[in-house]
Write a protein that holds these residues in place. Structure first.
Motif, PDB file in Angstrom:
ATOM      1  N   UNK A   1      -4.420 -93.292   2.083  1.00 57.35           N
ATOM      2  CA  UNK A   1      -3.993 -91.785   2.293  1.00 57.35           C
ATOM      3  C   UNK A   1      -4.715 -91.985   4.201  1.00 57.35           C
ATOM      4  N   UNK A   2      -5.120 -92.394   4.149  1.00 55.53           N
ATOM      5  CA  UNK A   2      -6.408 -91.788   5.049  1.00 55.53           C
ATOM      6  C   UNK A   2      -6.395 -93.261   6.217  1.00 55.53           C
ATOM      7  N   UNK A   3      -6.945 -93.037   7.674  1.00 54.22           N
ATOM      8  CA  UNK A   3      -7.392 -94.759   8.212  1.00 54.22           C
ATOM      9  C   UNK A   3      -8.840 -94.288   7.716  1.00 54.22           C
ATOM     10  N   UNK A   4      -9.898 -95.423   8.013  1.00 52.88           N
ATOM     11  CA  UNK A   4     -10.919 -95.199   7.660  1.00 52.88           C
ATOM     12  C   UNK A   4     -12.123 -96.119   8.826  1.00 52.88           C
ATOM     13  N   UNK A   5     -12.391 -95.070   9.524  1.00 56.78           N
ATOM     14  CA  UNK A   5     -13.145 -95.855  11.308  1.00 56.78           C
ATOM     15  C   UNK A   5     -14.352 -96.022  11.319  1.00 56.78           C
TER      16      UNK A   5
ATOM     17  N   UNK B   1     -20.817 -92.259   7.001  1.00 61.97           N
ATOM     18  CA  UNK B   1     -20.938 -93.532   8.150  1.00 61.97           C
ATOM     19  C   UNK B   1     -19.240 -94.271   8.661  1.00 61.97           C
ATOM     20  N   UNK B   2     -18.252 -93.735   8.000  1.00 63.90           N
ATOM     21  CA  UNK B   2     -16.712 -93.742   8.245  1.00 63.90           C
ATOM     22  C   UNK B   2     -16.079 -92.888   8.714  1.00 63.90           C
ATOM     23  N   UNK B   3     -15.381 -92.728   9.555  1.00 65.25           N
ATOM     24  CA  UNK B   3     -14.292 -91.510  10.172  1.00 65.25           C
ATOM     25  C   UNK B   3     -12.718 -92.032   8.930  1.00 65.25           C
ATOM     26  N   UNK B   4     -12.711 -90.250   8.450  1.00 56.01           N
ATOM     27  CA  UNK B   4     -11.503 -90.190   8.033  1.00 56.01           C
ATOM     28  C   UNK B   4     -10.356 -89.700   8.868  1.00 56.01           C
TER      29      UNK B   4
END
Lengths: 336, 336
Positions: free
Chosen positions: A37-41, B51-54
């Motif tokens: 449901x969300x990108x994880x960067x 540690x990850x951007x959602x």
């Protein structure tokens, strides 16, 4: 001819097919394909590029959808990319939200999505998360696109409105008003052809060429409201005055033609690929030289200066100053 | 009565007044007030949280704009917040893009913006960047809102579709179909009153109560397409089967009433405040207990399991299994 249906926005199988068959195919990248449901960067990826996250959003409602020099899909990448890039960040990760009108031709949607994808790939941008809504016929006009973008601002850069000071000069990266004049010509059927082309472009590379140059104070891309709106933002934020030199403003003859025909001023026209830069006076010549190295900065010029007396003024051909008000409204809706 | 004008989307003085007089006032926070073209979020702030951007986006086109339990403004915060929160991240920074129809009553816009601001503040969310477009009368239906959101996923969490395995169980955090049934009742003028209220809510706190619990595999909020669509996503991503237990599905009597009246299934109805959780079987009871501690998880229940045989099935009252297809379309457009 295949058309967009309400079912394609409903959360059912038809929507899954549209997403898999069009968006996933065109925008394919590892983060998007994870289907969460969300990108994880990974923050680590951001941290190698800078110390602040730049985050911006724009909705695109332009009419017509296709115009000389671009289309709503290309614009939806360029506009948001430039809002990120003027911070010094390299725009990298985008979201994309479509609002589609029932009955929109699928072939049109495919052209737009393909144009978005091409523009994004060329600019090193990945569309990592998205959303699609379909509204009944008449509840929207064909297609609206929202993009939000992310990039990291390099640690050594601190470009911003707070750094503007009297004595600074104002630069433009090129000719003014091309996008607005192109749209006006199309919409008002003025019949001027050939030379009128939107300047719609991603400015990341041009901006990055300034990254190691001293003397840059603040950058904006001059979109809705044109250079005039940016000059007012500079003036309001700094408490200083902005004086633009009328004879120094680079405007193409065809754009001048549209202005004269309609009694309008190119300073108020939207651009979609032009920087307005505030810089230290002694750095200006070198910055102009750096901009002119790049195809998108060929017509870069010094167009004005920052002064202590508040307000925005135009300095005319005989040195006569007149106050340049921010118009209550721009000449045309749905310019971007 | 004051109405939204095209001038307010034009990039001129009218737009500046709308931004300063409404959006800046309601959404006021330090990042927004910097007035740059992009919000600038220190990476250090993100790094302390994970540690990850959602990163997620949604456009909201719901009709009607106000409904029992919420409005488009509240929904535009809840929906995107939940898409971030199901990763385990705490949603923190939002963008907001408005598309307004010329002639929209200013009082209506103010109510919506105020509702957004209240919902955001209550959830610890800051709207840090935004955009406003106004389109001519008839080119959009009143108001569309896009929000994109950001948060950081804690290092120790790895909730995701790839962790689903046979033997796991499926939990819901509460009753199913409330939002969809509420909207259907309003739009079809079914006249059922009182009990039908949208479940529209930010689920961050409920989800955070699971953060230190073992056994959570994957989380989704069941919006468009309902539990059925989520079950199909779980099945497709894992290659496993999902079996839902018909007698275990918590559905309010009024929602059941709407379903029976229209011959529809609450499993396909949108929710706007319900989690569907895949969990290890031996952790399920403890997770249910944790959910039930929270007001939004009071009706949490085990509703199914993950099996090896692919597909999505409903297990009926006498143990009879029937295949649960993903409908080609949902009953109603503009549900969110």
């Amino acid at each position: 001819m295949k058309k967009v249906t309400l079912a394609q926005g409903s959360g059912g199988a038809a929507m899954q097919q549209l997403i898999a068959g069009l968006f996933m195919r065109e925008f394919a990248n590892p983060l998007l394909l994870e289907m969460e449901d969300q990108a994880r960067i990974p923050l680590q990826q951001l941290a190698t590029q800078g110390d602040r996250l730049a985050f911006s959003t724009d909705s695109y409602v332009i009419d017509p959808l296709f115009f000389p020099g671009g289309d709503i899909g290309k614009l939806a990448i360029c506009g948001t990319a430039n809002d990120i890039a003027v911070s010094g960040a390299i725009p990298r990760w985008f979201s994309c939200g479509f609002i589609l009108e029932e009955g929109l031709e699928m072939a049109l949607l495919e052209r737009i999505v393909s144009s978005m994808a091409q523009t994004a790939v060329a600019a090193g941008i990945s569309i990592v998360t998205g959303d699609t809504k379909v509204v009944p016929r008449g509840a929207a006009d064909k297609i609206f696109i929202n993009t939000s973008g992310l990039g990291a601002i390099p640690q050594e850069l601190d470009w911003g409105l707070s750094r503007i000071q009297p004595g600074d000069v104002i630069l433009t990266s090129g000719t003014l008003g091309d996008h607005g004049a192109t749209l006006l010509n199309l919409r008002e059927a003025l019949g001027m052809a050939g030379e009128l082309v939107s300047d719609c472009a991603v400015l990341t590379a041009l901006i990055q060429s300034l990254r190691h140059q001293p003397g840059v104070r603040a950058l904006r891309d001059a979109t809705r409201g044109g250079v005039n709106a940016v000059a007012h933002e500079f003036a309001a934020a700094s408490g200083c005055g902005i004086e633009l030199n009328e004879s120094a403003l680079p405007v193409k003859p065809a754009v001048r033609g549209v202005c004269e025909l309609l009694g309008l001023d190119a300073l108020n026209f939207a651009n979609e690929g032009k920087l307005i830069i505030v810089a230290a006076r002694d750095a200006a010549e070198q910055l102009i030289a750096a901009l002119q190295q790049h195809p998108l900065g060929r017509d870069a010029a010094i167009i004005g200066e920052v002064v202590t007396q508040p307000g925005v003024r135009l300095v005319g051909f005989y040195g006569i100053r007149r106050s340049l008000d921010l118009p209550y409204t721009e000449p045309m809706p749905r310019i971007c």
